[in-house]
Design a protein around this motif. Sequence first.
Motif, PDB file in Angstrom:
ATOM      1  N   LEU A 236       0.650  -1.239   0.012  1.00  0.00           N
ATOM      2  CA  LEU A 236      -0.165  -0.182   0.122  1.00  0.00           C
ATOM      3  C   LEU A 236       0.969   1.367   0.051  1.00  0.00           C
ATOM      4  CD1 LEU A 236      -2.795  -0.819   2.389  1.00  0.00           C
ATOM      5  CD2 LEU A 236      -3.004  -0.761  -0.122  1.00  0.00           C
ATOM      6  N   GLY A 237       2.081   1.445   0.610  1.00  0.00           N
ATOM      7  CA  GLY A 237       2.933   2.265   0.599  1.00  0.00           C
ATOM      8  C   GLY A 237       3.565   2.524  -0.855  1.00  0.00           C
ATOM      9  N   ARG A 238       3.554   1.445  -1.523  1.00  0.00           N
ATOM     10  CA  ARG A 238       4.267   1.623  -2.899  1.00  0.00           C
ATOM     11  C   ARG A 238       3.158   2.219  -3.636  1.00  0.00           C
ATOM     12  NH1 ARG A 238       7.238  -3.624  -4.469  1.00  0.00           N
ATOM     13  NH2 ARG A 238       7.558  -1.947  -6.675  1.00  0.00           N
ATOM     14  N   ASN A 239       1.955   1.586  -3.196  1.00  0.00           N
ATOM     15  CA  ASN A 239       0.823   2.153  -4.250  1.00  0.00           C
ATOM     16  C   ASN A 239      -0.141   3.239  -3.498  1.00  0.00           C
ATOM     17  OD1 ASN A 239       1.882   0.343  -6.306  1.00  0.00           O
ATOM     18  ND2 ASN A 239       0.689  -1.188  -5.456  1.00  0.00           N
ATOM     19  N   ALA A 240       0.592   4.004  -2.989  1.00  0.00           N
ATOM     20  CA  ALA A 240      -0.316   5.158  -2.101  1.00  0.00           C
ATOM     21  C   ALA A 240      -1.203   5.710  -3.089  1.00  0.00           C
ATOM     22  CB  ALA A 240       0.500   5.995  -1.259  1.00  0.00           C
ATOM     23  N   GLY A 241      -0.754   6.355  -4.193  1.00  0.00           N
ATOM     24  CA  GLY A 241      -1.714   6.904  -5.101  1.00  0.00           C
ATOM     25  C   GLY A 241      -3.002   6.438  -5.637  1.00  0.00           C
ATOM     26  N   PRO A 242      -2.854   5.102  -6.391  1.00  0.00           N
ATOM     27  CA  PRO A 242      -4.144   4.354  -6.586  1.00  0.00           C
ATOM     28  C   PRO A 242      -5.046   4.186  -5.360  1.00  0.00           C
ATOM     29  CG  PRO A 242      -2.146   3.433  -7.779  1.00  0.00           C
ATOM     30  CD  PRO A 242      -1.558   4.393  -6.711  1.00  0.00           C
ATOM     31  N   ALA A 243      -4.261   3.819  -4.325  1.00  0.00           N
ATOM     32  CA  ALA A 243      -5.308   3.597  -3.109  1.00  0.00           C
ATOM     33  C   ALA A 243      -6.118   4.893  -2.700  1.00  0.00           C
ATOM     34  CB  ALA A 243      -4.361   3.145  -1.858  1.00  0.00           C
ATOM     35  N   GLN A 244      -5.336   6.009  -2.751  1.00  0.00           N
ATOM     36  CA  GLN A 244      -6.059   7.167  -2.321  1.00  0.00           C
ATOM     37  C   GLN A 244      -7.363   7.710  -3.524  1.00  0.00           C
ATOM     38  OE1 GLN A 244      -3.455  10.628  -2.179  1.00  0.00           O
ATOM     39  NE2 GLN A 244      -5.345  11.902  -1.276  1.00  0.00           N
ATOM     40  N   ASP A 245      -6.725   7.286  -4.483  1.00  0.00           N
ATOM     41  CA  ASP A 245      -8.088   7.687  -5.771  1.00  0.00           C
ATOM     42  C   ASP A 245      -9.171   6.407  -5.566  1.00  0.00           C
ATOM     43  OD1 ASP A 245      -6.340   9.627  -6.853  1.00  0.00           O
ATOM     44  OD2 ASP A 245      -5.435   8.127  -8.287  1.00  0.00           O
ATOM     45  N   ALA A 246      -9.056   5.510  -5.401  1.00  0.00           N
ATOM     46  CA  ALA A 246     -10.101   4.707  -5.071  1.00  0.00           C
ATOM     47  C   ALA A 246     -10.931   5.100  -3.754  1.00  0.00           C
ATOM     48  CB  ALA A 246      -9.562   3.173  -4.728  1.00  0.00           C
ATOM     49  N   PHE A 247     -10.193   5.473  -2.759  1.00  0.00           N
ATOM     50  CA  PHE A 247     -10.725   5.780  -1.509  1.00  0.00           C
ATOM     51  C   PHE A 247     -11.555   6.986  -1.686  1.00  0.00           C
ATOM     52  CE2 PHE A 247     -10.851   8.554   2.326  1.00  0.00           C
ATOM     53  CZ  PHE A 247     -11.440   7.761   3.337  1.00  0.00           C
ATOM     54  N   LEU A 248     -11.128   8.028  -2.413  1.00  0.00           N
ATOM     55  CA  LEU A 248     -12.122   9.291  -2.856  1.00  0.00           C
ATOM     56  C   LEU A 248     -12.803   9.174  -3.829  1.00  0.00           C
ATOM     57  CD1 LEU A 248      -9.056  11.952  -2.817  1.00  0.00           C
ATOM     58  CD2 LEU A 248     -10.406  11.300  -0.926  1.00  0.00           C
ATOM     59  N   GLY A 249     -12.567   8.124  -4.589  1.00  0.00           N
ATOM     60  CA  GLY A 249     -13.577   7.773  -5.983  1.00  0.00           C
ATOM     61  C   GLY A 249     -15.036   7.055  -5.346  1.00  0.00           C
ATOM     62  N   LEU A 250     -14.836   6.320  -4.240  1.00  0.00           N
ATOM     63  CA  LEU A 250     -16.322   5.731  -3.768  1.00  0.00           C
ATOM     64  C   LEU A 250     -17.146   6.610  -2.977  1.00  0.00           C
ATOM     65  CD1 LEU A 250     -14.602   2.323  -2.292  1.00  0.00           C
ATOM     66  CD2 LEU A 250     -15.904   2.507  -4.382  1.00  0.00           C
ATOM     67  N   ALA A 251     -16.665   7.385  -2.593  1.00  0.00           N
ATOM     68  CA  ALA A 251     -17.635   8.497  -1.995  1.00  0.00           C
ATOM     69  C   ALA A 251     -17.362   9.910  -1.992  1.00  0.00           C
ATOM     70  CB  ALA A 251     -17.895   7.971  -0.517  1.00  0.00           C
ATOM     71  N   GLY A 252     -18.254  10.777  -2.417  1.00  0.00           N
ATOM     72  CA  GLY A 252     -17.657  12.264  -2.149  1.00  0.00           C
ATOM     73  C   GLY A 252     -17.921  13.159  -0.916  1.00  0.00           C
ATOM     74  N   ASP A 253     -18.897  12.676  -0.129  1.00  0.00           N
ATOM     75  CA  ASP A 253     -19.092  13.196   1.078  1.00  0.00           C
ATOM     76  C   ASP A 253     -18.336  12.558   2.291  1.00  0.00           C
ATOM     77  OD1 ASP A 253     -20.620  10.982   0.780  1.00  0.00           O
ATOM     78  OD2 ASP A 253     -22.437  11.838   1.842  1.00  0.00           O
ATOM     79  N   TRP A 254     -18.134  13.188   3.603  1.00  0.00           N
ATOM     80  CA  TRP A 254     -17.538  12.795   4.452  1.00  0.00           C
ATOM     81  C   TRP A 254     -18.196  11.643   5.256  1.00  0.00           C
ATOM     82  CZ3 TRP A 254     -19.573  12.655   9.244  1.00  0.00           C
ATOM     83  CH2 TRP A 254     -20.981  13.413   9.521  1.00  0.00           C
ATOM     84  N   SER A 255     -19.620  11.532   5.095  1.00  0.00           N
ATOM     85  CA  SER A 255     -20.072  10.281   5.747  1.00  0.00           C
ATOM     86  C   SER A 255     -19.792   8.949   4.892  1.00  0.00           C
ATOM     87  CB  SER A 255     -21.785  10.418   5.677  1.00  0.00           C
ATOM     88  OG  SER A 255     -22.070  10.912   4.599  1.00  0.00           O
ATOM     89  N   GLY A 256     -19.826   9.140   3.711  1.00  0.00           N
ATOM     90  CA  GLY A 256     -19.788   7.947   2.987  1.00  0.00           C
ATOM     91  C   GLY A 256     -18.318   7.252   2.953  1.00  0.00           C
ATOM     92  N   ARG A 257     -17.156   8.512   3.053  1.00  0.00           N
ATOM     93  CA  ARG A 257     -15.836   8.126   3.332  1.00  0.00           C
ATOM     94  C   ARG A 257     -15.703   7.428   4.367  1.00  0.00           C
ATOM     95  NH1 ARG A 257     -13.260  13.811   0.814  1.00  0.00           N
ATOM     96  NH2 ARG A 257     -13.977  13.341  -1.307  1.00  0.00           N
ATOM     97  N   ILE A 258     -16.260   7.927   5.599  1.00  0.00           N
ATOM     98  CA  ILE A 258     -16.093   7.541   6.772  1.00  0.00           C
ATOM     99  C   ILE A 258     -16.722   5.947   6.861  1.00  0.00           C
ATOM    100  CG2 ILE A 258     -17.188   7.383   9.244  1.00  0.00           C
ATOM    101  CD1 ILE A 258     -16.974  10.171   9.390  1.00  0.00           C
ATOM    102  N   ALA A 259     -17.821   5.672   5.944  1.00  0.00           N
ATOM    103  CA  ALA A 259     -18.224   4.100   5.964  1.00  0.00           C
ATOM    104  C   ALA A 259     -17.338   3.325   5.201  1.00  0.00           C
ATOM    105  CB  ALA A 259     -19.689   4.284   5.243  1.00  0.00           C
ATOM    106  N   VAL A 260     -16.502   3.974   4.429  1.00  0.00           N
ATOM    107  CA  VAL A 260     -15.505   3.112   3.621  1.00  0.00           C
ATOM    108  C   VAL A 260     -14.549   2.705   4.258  1.00  0.00           C
ATOM    109  CG1 VAL A 260     -13.966   3.228   1.650  1.00  0.00           C
ATOM    110  CG2 VAL A 260     -16.469   4.234   1.245  1.00  0.00           C
TER     111      VAL A 260
END
Length: 590
Positions: A236-260
């Motif tokens: 995950l440290g080596r692929n931090a960029g794709p992991a961040q993109d997947a995290f931000l792309g699943l939900a746009g609001d803070w409540s959805g990001r907390i659920a993810v």
Amino acid sequence: MTQRTPKVTVRRNRTLDLVSALVKGVLAAGLGLGSLTVLVMVVWISSPYPDSGPGGALRAAAGVWLLVHGAGLVRPDTLSGVPAPVGMVPLLLAMGPVWLAHRAARDAAEPQDELDEGARDGSAGPSRAGAFCAVTAGYLLVVAGAAAYARGGPLYADPDTLAFPVALVVAGAAAAGVWTAAGRPFGPAPSWSPLAVQEAVARTLFRRRAEAAFRSAAAGLTMLLGGGALLVAVALGRNAGPAQDAFLGLAGDWSGRIAVLLLAAALVPNAALWGAAYGLGPGFSLGTGATATPLGLDGTPALPRFPLLAAVPDQGAGALPNWAALAVPVAAALAVAWFAVRRAAPADAPRARAWSPRETVLVTLLAALGCGAGTALLTAVAGGPIGTGALSEFGPVWWLTGPAALVWTAVIGVPAALLMRLWRLRTPGWAWRRDVPEADGLPVAEADADEEEEEKGEGEGDYAGRPRRWWAPWRGRRAAGEDGEAGPGGPASPAASSVPSPGPAPEAASGFEPYDFLPTDPWHEKDGPWHGKENREARWASLKQGSGGLMADFPAERTADRAGRTGRADRADPVPDRRAADPDGPGATP
């Protein structure tokens, strides 16, 4: 006339104890279901666009609670219209309900410390079997109610999975709780087992070997999990960029990001097991046509968009960093060998108490078998279907991962254990074993008996009689007081070492006379030099001089003659209490 008989009172108390155990099982299931429901409702309330009302959220919470017990869920609302199965268990959420069932069974089967009115009447609580059955039945009642309530919701349980593995998981947790309440004993074996097995389990040495194998297997499994988690963290440290993109792309609001984020945290133990399976060699499946191993990623993976899946290696052949994952099973095998040798050849025990090479190999093999079985069990629940088609196979394959763990720990662990044993039993006199008394001449049976006595004394917290270790020189001085008084079995002073200090030479003492050799003639013969007149008079004079004037001035022969006459008189007199008359005392009574 109205007083109850003792039998009626005992039956009534036992019934109340079983009802109390049943209620404890219901409360344990209710606590787990309620805590998970609160979490789901908080996420539902914070969501700006909920898909359903509060009834749907409650049914979804009941379905997720059944999922953490191993039940297979069915998601009817899909884009294709075909119900999709969900079988991947979030292991972090599963720890809570399993621990609650374990605790309820332990409390129900734990013996009472103080006698209450029921115990005075002859009831000391339910039996272990009764507590197990009552707690399991109460827990499964809540499981059945939750399964019935989840019907018609967004996630409902498959009825075929309620008996296996849900009931099996609950029964296993309850059995572990009853075993903990009994003191975690290794035995006795069941009555239906063979007689040889019952006799072997009854032996203390067998229980010690079984305990050592269990601890070594747990250490190897823990090392596998830790190594797998390390592999996932590095990826995950080596692929931090794709992991961040997947995290931000699943939900746009803070409540959805907390659920993810909560879902990703619940799947962290699953990711650690995936990493362990990757290091062992079999790897894990990323759909029906793709498998990731240290040698490379074959096929086309069907990867959903999720942050943890960013740690999956790229397609193609594996490079040197991928092959470095093989260090995880090597470390696990060395951990198994180390924990086995710690009991096979302790550093604070003489050589005679060390296990034989055959026993060391046997315990290491049993530990490897336990490590493989535990790995297979955990990887079986770490993966599962998350959809239809290509997503029907997702995660490690347990029937490949378990044997791989067995082979790694056995092939590397057994030679490593033998080498560590030889290192610990090397020639005495080196720095780390100078304080260990030598007992090479002790027979094996005596050494085993001493080992059993040590087991009886373990757990009392008394380290006073143990020799010091090179890394803990204070271990042998723990029981001594500050004023120099020795504790029970401890040294004489805190500063005293377990090695006795050499005293002055005996030649330096005043009046020292070395002993002469005894005569070679048989001393027990009547006419020998030992019974000669000169030797007898010399011994008598030496005793008289050493007594300080307390001995009378008569020869030894007269004493021996008097003793002989007294003995003959005692044998001739049939009355033992007859005494000589005292001339100055009162006369005999007529």
